[in-house]
Design an enzyme around this catalytic site. Structure first.
Site, short mmCIF file in Angstrom:
data_model
loop_
_atom_site.label_atom_id
_atom_site.label_comp_id
_atom_site.label_asym_id
_atom_site.label_seq_id
_atom_site.Cartn_x
_atom_site.Cartn_y
_atom_site.Cartn_z
N HIS A 64 0.86 -1.27 0.04
CA HIS A 64 0.03 0.05 -0.07
C HIS A 64 0.93 1.11 0.11
CE1 HIS A 64 -3.62 -2.46 1.49
NE2 HIS A 64 -2.65 -2.96 2.02
N PHE A 65 0.85 2.14 -1.12
CA PHE A 65 1.82 3.19 -1.21
C PHE A 65 0.98 4.46 -1.02
CE2 PHE A 65 5.51 0.89 -3.37
CZ PHE A 65 5.95 0.32 -2.39
N HIS A 234 -2.72 -12.54 2.88
CA HIS A 234 -2.23 -12.49 4.22
C HIS A 234 -2.91 -13.47 5.07
CE1 HIS A 234 -5.42 -9.40 3.99
NE2 HIS A 234 -4.70 -8.47 3.89
N ASP A 304 2.41 -6.71 2.44
CA ASP A 304 1.31 -6.05 2.97
C ASP A 304 1.94 -4.64 3.52
OD1 ASP A 304 -0.92 -5.11 3.53
OD2 ASP A 304 -1.71 -6.49 5.31
#
Ligand code: DOR
Length: 442
Positions: A64-65, A234, A304
């Protein structure tokens, strides 16, 4: 072999589908041109890899950026800087940004923001919603799309399709493998009262193992009815590993380094820094996920990477946001498991390059083979280092592994023939390109 090469990786131990062996690798025009004993006298550049292991480039299929949106936590440039500092050559980035990545325009915006700024190659997951369900077959095939990602349990951001009918509307139409955050939203709502203010250790009590298993069972039933390929992100419980054994025809699965390395004991030390969804749980779940690695149930490792600032993480639970950095520590943490004998180097390579290539249909990456993109993660398996917050390239500048000593370290990152990281320094500007996929080559 005495052809001209742009770059030769000389004298390293190459790990590929052949096994391990001392080999040189010759690179030309961003691709692998030769593997073997290479006369490097006419090479543009020679990199001495003696004593090092040359692995296929590590592909992290879950990060997640935060761009566009809360870029004070991370942006595409800083997130990709963290990636290459940690030896990662390609990332698949998640759609819970602001605005959400749920349309062709939003995907195009991310691709254009990435151009010339991202240090590594990249693809973007497109969020599946009730509103865009009719369009997912087109959205998933857009160049630069990794596929469709659905949140069945709510997490950071507003993406959520919690009901069977909503998920079915999406899976009836997807042809590529769709990825899922699998926690049962209905159970999470019922159990909100289990959260103990100020105590992050109550996070896995609220978001319990039943919530994860129940959702994964519902999801697999929907996928089987639709004959749709799915990927469960995950995995956090031993029960899901046991359940997925019987569903490997359609279902692939990811494990994260933190679910394999930490346990609920670590909340006492890390508090909200360890808070993430799905939660890190008791050690028997961690052991169950390791069995999933040993037995081949787990197909890929994903970090993640979900950065929040230390200030945000310092809010009292449950106001504190869920997520931790991870893209930069994936390689050293997992190489430490290799050093400890818990994981073979071959399986590490399988989980981080061949695995993502196989399950997502990546074109031209994931193997050290002639004609493939010249992506490499070059590691020193003997190097002992202590992970420190100061090493972290993420804008959020912290890691739950601050102070942890590991054996095994990424010393070089090569993306399509270009050295972008060497010995801790970024040595080339952002040249990342979109990852290509067999199913959207056109
Ligand atoms: O803990 C999490 N944080 N899990 C997710 O699924 C989302 C992520 C985030 O974006 O912060």
């Amino acid at each position: 072999m005495s052809n001209r090469y742009d770059l030769v990786l000389k004298g390293g131990t190459v790990v590929n589908h052949d096994g391990e062996g001392l080999r040189d690798v010759g690179l030309r025009d961003g691709r692998i041109a030769a593997i073997g004993s290479i006369d490097a006298s006419a090479a543009g550049e020679v990199v001495d890899c003696r004593g090092l292991h040359v692995l296929p480039g590590v592909i992290d299929s879950q990060v997640h950026f935060r761009e566009p949106g809360p870029t004070h936590k991370e942006d595409l440039q800083s997130g990709s800087r963290a990636a290459v500092l940690g030896g990662v050559t390609a990332v698949f980035e998640m759609p819970n940004t602001d605005p959400l990545t749920t349309s062709e325009a939003a995907l195009a915006d991310k691709l254009s923001r990435a151009r010339g700024r991202m240090h590594c190659d990249h693809a973007f997951w497109v969020g599946g919603t009730r509103e865009n369900a009719a369009d997912v077959a087109d959205l998933e095939r857009l160049p630069g799309a990794a596929g469709i990602k659905v949140f069945m349990g709510s997490s950071t951001g507003s993406l959520l399709v919690e009901d069977d009918e909503g998920v079915s509307e999406i899976l009836k139409r997807t042809r590529r493998r769709a990825a899922f955050h699998s926690e049962d939203e209905f159970r999470l709502r019922e159990r909100l009262g289990e959260r103990v203010p100020g105590d992050a250790a109550s996070h896995p009590v609220w978001r319990d193992a039943v919530a994860a298993l129940r959702c994964t069972q519902r999801l697999v039933a929907i996928a089987e009815a639709a004959r749709a390929r799915i990927h469960v992100l995950h995995i956090s419980t031993e029960e899901e590993i046991a359940f997925l054994r019987d569903h490997k025809d359609l279902v692939t699965a990811e494990a994260t380094p933190h679910h394999l390395t930490m346990s609920s004991k670590d909340y006492a030390r890390l508090g909200t820094l360890l808070q993430m969804n799905p939660p890190v749980r008791d050690a028997h779940h961690r052991d169950g996920i390791w069995r999933g690695i040993a037995d081949g149930i787990i197909d890929v490792l994903g970090s993640d990477h979900a950065p929040h600032t230390l200030e945000e993480k310092a809010k009292p639970y449950p106001q504190s946001p869920s997520g931790m950095t991870g893209v930069q520590t994936l390689v050293p943490i997992m190489l430490d498991h290799v050093a400890n004998g818990r994981l073979s180097l071959a399986r590490f390579v399988d989980l981080t390059s061949a695995g993502p290539q196989r399950i997502f249909g990546i074109a031209g990456k994931g193997r050290i083979a002639c004609g493939y993109d010249a992506d490499f993660t070059i590691v020193d398996l003997k190097r002992r280092e202590t992970i420190r917050n100061g090493w972290i390239g993420s804008t959020s500048q912290w890691t739950p592994y601050d102070g942890v000593s590991v054996t095994g370290w990424p010393v070089g990152t090569v993306v399509r023939g270009q050295r972008v990281m060497w010995d801790g320094d970024i040595v080339a500007p952002g040249l990342g390109k979109p990852v290509r996929f067999a199913e959207s080559l056109g």
